[in-house]
Design a protein around this motif. Structure first.
Motif, PDB file in Angstrom:
ATOM      1  N   GLY A 151       0.852  -1.188   0.000  1.00  0.00           N
ATOM      2  CA  GLY A 151       0.000   0.000   0.000  1.00  0.00           C
ATOM      3  C   GLY A 151       0.886   1.235   0.000  1.00  0.00           C
ATOM      4  N   PHE A 152       0.326   2.361   0.433  1.00  0.00           N
ATOM      5  CA  PHE A 152       1.072   3.626   0.398  1.00  0.00           C
ATOM      6  C   PHE A 152       0.900   4.372   1.707  1.00  0.00           C
ATOM      7  CE2 PHE A 152      -1.318   2.694  -3.436  1.00  0.00           C
ATOM      8  CZ  PHE A 152      -0.302   2.542  -4.373  1.00  0.00           C
ATOM      9  N   HIS A 153       1.923   5.158   2.064  1.00  0.00           N
ATOM     10  CA  HIS A 153       1.787   6.161   3.112  1.00  0.00           C
ATOM     11  C   HIS A 153       1.994   7.506   2.428  1.00  0.00           C
ATOM     12  CE1 HIS A 153       1.923   3.280   6.392  1.00  0.00           C
ATOM     13  NE2 HIS A 153       3.039   2.772   5.933  1.00  0.00           N
ATOM     14  N   THR A 154       1.060   8.410   2.598  1.00  0.00           N
ATOM     15  CA  THR A 154       1.193   9.701   1.914  1.00  0.00           C
ATOM     16  C   THR A 154       0.528  10.808   2.718  1.00  0.00           C
ATOM     17  OG1 THR A 154       0.403  10.966   0.005  1.00  0.00           O
ATOM     18  CG2 THR A 154      -0.833   9.020   0.544  1.00  0.00           C
ATOM     19  N   ASP A 155       0.918  12.047   2.457  1.00  0.00           N
ATOM     20  CA  ASP A 155       0.137  13.112   3.087  1.00  0.00           C
ATOM     21  C   ASP A 155      -1.036  13.437   2.176  1.00  0.00           C
ATOM     22  OD1 ASP A 155       0.823  15.850   1.598  1.00  0.00           O
ATOM     23  OD2 ASP A 155       2.620  14.610   1.718  1.00  0.00           O
ATOM     24  N   ARG A 156      -2.095  13.939   2.795  1.00  0.00           N
ATOM     25  CA  ARG A 156      -3.356  14.093   2.080  1.00  0.00           C
ATOM     26  C   ARG A 156      -3.219  15.022   0.877  1.00  0.00           C
ATOM     27  NH1 ARG A 156      -9.177  15.413   4.719  1.00  0.00           N
ATOM     28  NH2 ARG A 156      -8.542  13.732   6.088  1.00  0.00           N
ATOM     29  N   ALA A 157      -2.449  16.116   1.026  1.00  0.00           N
ATOM     30  CA  ALA A 157      -2.333  17.082  -0.071  1.00  0.00           C
ATOM     31  C   ALA A 157      -1.658  16.442  -1.286  1.00  0.00           C
ATOM     32  CB  ALA A 157      -1.549  18.307   0.400  1.00  0.00           C
ATOM     33  N   SER A 158      -0.601  15.630  -1.052  1.00  0.00           N
ATOM     34  CA  SER A 158       0.101  15.004  -2.193  1.00  0.00           C
ATOM     35  C   SER A 158      -0.817  14.016  -2.892  1.00  0.00           C
ATOM     36  CB  SER A 158       1.351  14.265  -1.730  1.00  0.00           C
ATOM     37  OG  SER A 158       2.184  15.128  -1.025  1.00  0.00           O
ATOM     38  N   LEU A 159      -1.574  13.260  -2.104  1.00  0.00           N
ATOM     39  CA  LEU A 159      -2.491  12.288  -2.714  1.00  0.00           C
ATOM     40  C   LEU A 159      -3.519  13.025  -3.572  1.00  0.00           C
ATOM     41  CD1 LEU A 159      -3.571   9.346  -2.867  1.00  0.00           C
ATOM     42  CD2 LEU A 159      -5.072   9.919  -0.960  1.00  0.00           C
ATOM     43  N   GLU A 160      -4.061  14.111  -2.990  1.00  0.00           N
ATOM     44  CA  GLU A 160      -5.083  14.857  -3.739  1.00  0.00           C
ATOM     45  C   GLU A 160      -4.497  15.398  -5.033  1.00  0.00           C
ATOM     46  OE1 GLU A 160      -7.957  17.077  -1.534  1.00  0.00           O
ATOM     47  OE2 GLU A 160      -8.126  18.618  -3.080  1.00  0.00           O
ATOM     48  N   SER A 161      -3.252  15.873  -4.989  1.00  0.00           N
ATOM     49  CA  SER A 161      -2.733  16.466  -6.220  1.00  0.00           C
ATOM     50  C   SER A 161      -2.526  15.390  -7.293  1.00  0.00           C
ATOM     51  CB  SER A 161      -1.505  17.325  -5.912  1.00  0.00           C
ATOM     52  OG  SER A 161      -0.353  16.704  -6.247  1.00  0.00           O
ATOM     53  N   VAL A 162      -2.131  14.171  -6.907  1.00  0.00           N
ATOM     54  CA  VAL A 162      -1.998  13.094  -7.914  1.00  0.00           C
ATOM     55  C   VAL A 162      -3.374  12.755  -8.493  1.00  0.00           C
ATOM     56  CG1 VAL A 162      -1.399  10.673  -8.270  1.00  0.00           C
ATOM     57  CG2 VAL A 162       0.058  12.105  -6.841  1.00  0.00           C
ATOM     58  N   LEU A 163      -4.363  12.608  -7.622  1.00  0.00           N
ATOM     59  CA  LEU A 163      -5.693  12.192  -8.102  1.00  0.00           C
ATOM     60  C   LEU A 163      -6.347  13.276  -8.968  1.00  0.00           C
ATOM     61  CD1 LEU A 163      -7.047  10.392  -4.896  1.00  0.00           C
ATOM     62  CD2 LEU A 163      -6.111   9.344  -6.960  1.00  0.00           C
ATOM     63  N   VAL A 164      -6.103  14.547  -8.612  1.00  0.00           N
ATOM     64  CA  VAL A 164      -6.661  15.633  -9.429  1.00  0.00           C
ATOM     65  C   VAL A 164      -6.007  15.624 -10.814  1.00  0.00           C
ATOM     66  CG1 VAL A 164      -6.744  18.156  -9.668  1.00  0.00           C
ATOM     67  CG2 VAL A 164      -7.404  17.098  -7.501  1.00  0.00           C
ATOM     68  N   SER A 165      -4.693  15.354 -10.873  1.00  0.00           N
ATOM     69  CA  SER A 165      -4.018  15.299 -12.188  1.00  0.00           C
ATOM     70  C   SER A 165      -4.606  14.180 -13.040  1.00  0.00           C
ATOM     71  CB  SER A 165      -2.520  15.019 -12.028  1.00  0.00           C
ATOM     72  OG  SER A 165      -1.957  15.971 -11.219  1.00  0.00           O
ATOM     73  N   VAL A 166      -4.888  13.035 -12.392  1.00  0.00           N
ATOM     74  CA  VAL A 166      -5.480  11.919 -13.148  1.00  0.00           C
ATOM     75  C   VAL A 166      -6.842  12.344 -13.687  1.00  0.00           C
ATOM     76  CG1 VAL A 166      -6.435   9.576 -12.916  1.00  0.00           C
ATOM     77  CG2 VAL A 166      -4.233  10.133 -11.863  1.00  0.00           C
ATOM     78  N   ALA A 167      -7.626  13.028 -12.856  1.00  0.00           N
ATOM     79  CA  ALA A 167      -8.962  13.466 -13.289  1.00  0.00           C
ATOM     80  C   ALA A 167      -8.842  14.437 -14.471  1.00  0.00           C
ATOM     81  CB  ALA A 167      -9.694  14.120 -12.115  1.00  0.00           C
ATOM     82  N   GLU A 168      -7.896  15.361 -14.371  1.00  0.00           N
ATOM     83  CA  GLU A 168      -7.717  16.337 -15.472  1.00  0.00           C
ATOM     84  C   GLU A 168      -7.308  15.626 -16.760  1.00  0.00           C
ATOM     85  OE1 GLU A 168      -5.179  19.286 -13.488  1.00  0.00           O
ATOM     86  OE2 GLU A 168      -6.695  20.763 -14.054  1.00  0.00           O
ATOM     87  N   ALA A 169      -6.404  14.645 -16.615  1.00  0.00           N
ATOM     88  CA  ALA A 169      -5.959  13.904 -17.811  1.00  0.00           C
ATOM     89  C   ALA A 169      -7.122  13.134 -18.430  1.00  0.00           C
ATOM     90  CB  ALA A 169      -4.827  12.957 -17.440  1.00  0.00           C
ATOM     91  N   ALA A 170      -8.100  12.769 -17.602  1.00  0.00           N
ATOM     92  CA  ALA A 170      -9.262  12.026 -18.129  1.00  0.00           C
ATOM     93  C   ALA A 170     -10.274  12.972 -18.780  1.00  0.00           C
ATOM     94  CB  ALA A 170      -9.930  11.239 -17.001  1.00  0.00           C
ATOM     95  N   GLY A 171     -10.033  14.289 -18.664  1.00  0.00           N
ATOM     96  CA  GLY A 171     -10.923  15.248 -19.323  1.00  0.00           C
ATOM     97  C   GLY A 171     -11.806  16.047 -18.386  1.00  0.00           C
ATOM     98  N   VAL A 172     -11.601  15.913 -17.076  1.00  0.00           N
ATOM     99  CA  VAL A 172     -12.410  16.682 -16.115  1.00  0.00           C
ATOM    100  C   VAL A 172     -11.957  18.142 -16.145  1.00  0.00           C
ATOM    101  CG1 VAL A 172     -12.976  16.966 -13.666  1.00  0.00           C
ATOM    102  CG2 VAL A 172     -12.707  14.655 -14.633  1.00  0.00           C
ATOM    103  N   HIS A 173     -12.929  19.054 -16.163  1.00  0.00           N
ATOM    104  CA  HIS A 173     -12.584  20.470 -16.082  1.00  0.00           C
ATOM    105  C   HIS A 173     -12.508  20.847 -14.606  1.00  0.00           C
ATOM    106  CE1 HIS A 173     -13.573  24.896 -17.276  1.00  0.00           C
ATOM    107  NE2 HIS A 173     -12.572  24.781 -16.437  1.00  0.00           N
ATOM    108  N   VAL A 174     -11.289  21.038 -14.106  1.00  0.00           N
ATOM    109  CA  VAL A 174     -11.118  21.304 -12.669  1.00  0.00           C
ATOM    110  C   VAL A 174     -11.087  22.816 -12.432  1.00  0.00           C
ATOM    111  CG1 VAL A 174      -9.656  20.958 -10.652  1.00  0.00           C
ATOM    112  CG2 VAL A 174      -9.874  19.122 -12.349  1.00  0.00           C
TER     113      VAL A 174
END
Ligand code: FAD
Length: 491
Positions: A89-112
């Protein structure tokens, strides 16, 4: 489609919807609440990350590996819980996790809409109009469906929220750095320890950095006059093991506090609105399942919204399905943590533990009286009954099965691909809500195939010839489940 919140739940819902070719806007403030919080994410979250197409990005982010837990419960010895050696699994701080997941969403075409906050919302006949403020001046966004994934803030979720009023939990958090690291064999593990006034845990963010938290009851804490650094130190001094991770380490920044009390919702969904992740319910972080629960909830919210958007006649079924699943998930996690509280209540007898054990018991009673047996978890068959059926199968030399006498077919909602559809389920007197899939095994086919074979492996081979192949252990588990539920009977 409008998603409010860019945490795990919001990103999961938005990504799934964008990948299904919907126009999706996601609104997120610049900094998530508790941005410095550390999250321990178990390997079982990899599956939903993969499903969302986010696993590679999370793997590439270089988060500290999570290999297991070290638990000292109720003054007992160290209990090591090791994850399988081939998965991490992973250990991460919440902000870093959010920034990775937001990038994935943007790459999928989400308008953030970055650095933007939803301020007020109105629903007219067919759509929501949400007023937002943000760095770029804000404005109004409208959509027929909204996923509220604003976490504890619960922008649209608040009116439906049901807090657990008998307990109030406060998390005190601080980071410590130790040059050269802790150099023990628990450097990839989350350490958890219960003590008389609460529980503490220490989570590694790198070989040299740990985030240490104490969970205490707000009502039994006299914080007046004490600053948070001192308050957290006083709590950690009551522990034997977790507090010791500070030895030889330097604090990084000051301690801070954040709310961690439990709540659920009366209703997790209605036409046009889905409450995903922590917007709908919050579980004890002791299970380290919060992020996984939020990802799965967002994924399901995406599936429910997709279903309603492409086939409005299925909107009510999708809403009911989501509502029921979220309710069950909360019950399941409450049941998991109940044992931990009972253990603490017995060992310490202090109000922190007795109040939580009592709350867990009362919750289970309410559920059993008002809705359903929490051990059964909806249509799921109790584990003990499956094990008993399995033992009986093992004791028999040959299988002589027939279809259960009370079996009938009923139509129920189920997930098929990325849609919620109505599918025939098999119901019995004991399981009137019906069962269909178990461990990937289609029980409809299993009940046809199994009675024709006296040897279980022959039944398995015959099943795999007519359905997407499953492993023998999964087939066996499904077979035992079919007996436990009365779908099959021994002749
Ligand atoms: C002390 C503590 C420790 C924890 N440790 C763990 C752990 O080790 N492992 C684990 O799995 N879980 C842990 N959790 C739980 C985990 O953090 C949550 O379950 C998870 O973050 C929930 O995800 P979410 O997407 O539902 O909500 P959040 O992560 O809270 O995301 C909500 C998002 O909504 C945004 N938002 C809020 N208001 C608005 C608004 N008005 N408009 C637009 N956006 C808004 C926020 O900025 C944020 O981006 C812990 C929780 C606590 C309190």
């Amino acid at each position: 489609m409008l998603v409010l919140g860019g945490g795990p739940a919001g990103c999961a819902a938005a990504t799934l919807l964008a990948r299904r070719a919907h126009r999706v806007a996601l609104v997120r403030p610049f900094t998530p609440p508790g941005a410095g919080l550390a999250e321990s994410i178990p390997p079982s979250a990899r599956r939903v990350l993969e499903e969302l197409g986010a696993l590679e990005a999370v793997d590439d982010a270089g988060f500290h590996p999570n290999r297991g837990n070290g638990v000292w419960g109720a003054g007992g010895p160290l209990r090591r819980e090791e994850f399988a050696s081939d998965t991490e699994g992973f250990h991460t701080d919440r902000a870093s996790l959010e920034s990775v997941l937001v990038s994935v969403a943007e790459a999928a075409g989400v308008h953030v809409h970055h650095s933007t906050t939803a301020r007020s919302a109105e629903r007219n006949e067919d759509e929501w109009i949400v007023a937002c403020s943000g760095e770029s001046g804000g404005g109004e966004l409208s959509a027929p469906w909204v996923v509220d994934a604003t976490g504890r803030h619960g922008f649209l979720a608040r009116p439906d929220r049901v807090p657990d009023r008998s307990t109030t939990t406060l998390a005190l958090v601080r980071r410590w750095r130790k040059p050269g690291g802790w150099s023990d064999d628990l450097e990839h593990h989350t350490l958890v320890e219960s003590y008389e006034r609460g529980w503490a845990w220490s989570l590694p963010l790198s070989p040299e950095l740990r985030c240490v938290t104490a969970m205490i009851d707000q009502r039994h804490t006299n914080a007046a006059g004490l600053e948070l650094d001192g308050l957290l130190d006083a709590e950690l001094d009551r522990t034997i093991h977790v507090g010791a991770t500070r030895h030889g380490a330097e604090p990084v920044g000051s301690a801070w506090a954040c709310p961690a009390s439990l709540y659920t919702s009366d209703r997790f969904a209605r036409r046009g609105l889905l409450l995903a992740g922590e917007a709908g319910s919050s579980i004890d972080p002791l299970s380290s399942f919060g992020v996984k629960k939020a990802l799965s909830s967002g994924w399901l919210a995406g599936i429910a919204a997709h279903t309603a958007l492409v086939d409005p006649t299925m909107a009510d079924a999708a809403v009911d399905f989501f509502d029921r699943r979220e309710r069950e998930v909360y019950h399941r996690y409450r049941a998991i943590s109940a044992g931990f509280f009972e253990e603490g209540a017995e060992a310490y007898g202090t109000e922190f533990w007795t109040a939580r054990a009592e709350a867990a018991r009362t919750f289970s009673d309410d559920v059993a009286l008002g809705e359903r047996d929490p051990d059964r978890l909806g249509t799921d068959v109790p584990k003990a009954a499956i094990l008993a059926a399995f033992e009986e199968l093992k004791a028999r030399e040959r299988l002589s099965a027939s279809r259960g006498r009370s079996v009938t077919a009923v139509e129920r909602a189920a997930i098929d691909g990325h849609r919620i559809v109505l599918k025939e389920h098999l119901a019995t007197d004991a399981y009137p809500e019906g069962l269909r899939f178990w461990r990937g095994v289609d029980l409809f086919l299993l009940v046809e195939v199994a009675p024709k074979h006296a040897e279980v492996p022959d039944g398995w081979t015959a099943y795999n010839a007519v359905a997407p192949p499953v492993t023998l252990p999964d087939y066996l588990t499904a077979l035992a489940t079919a007996f436990a539920a009365g779908l099959l009977e021994h002749e």
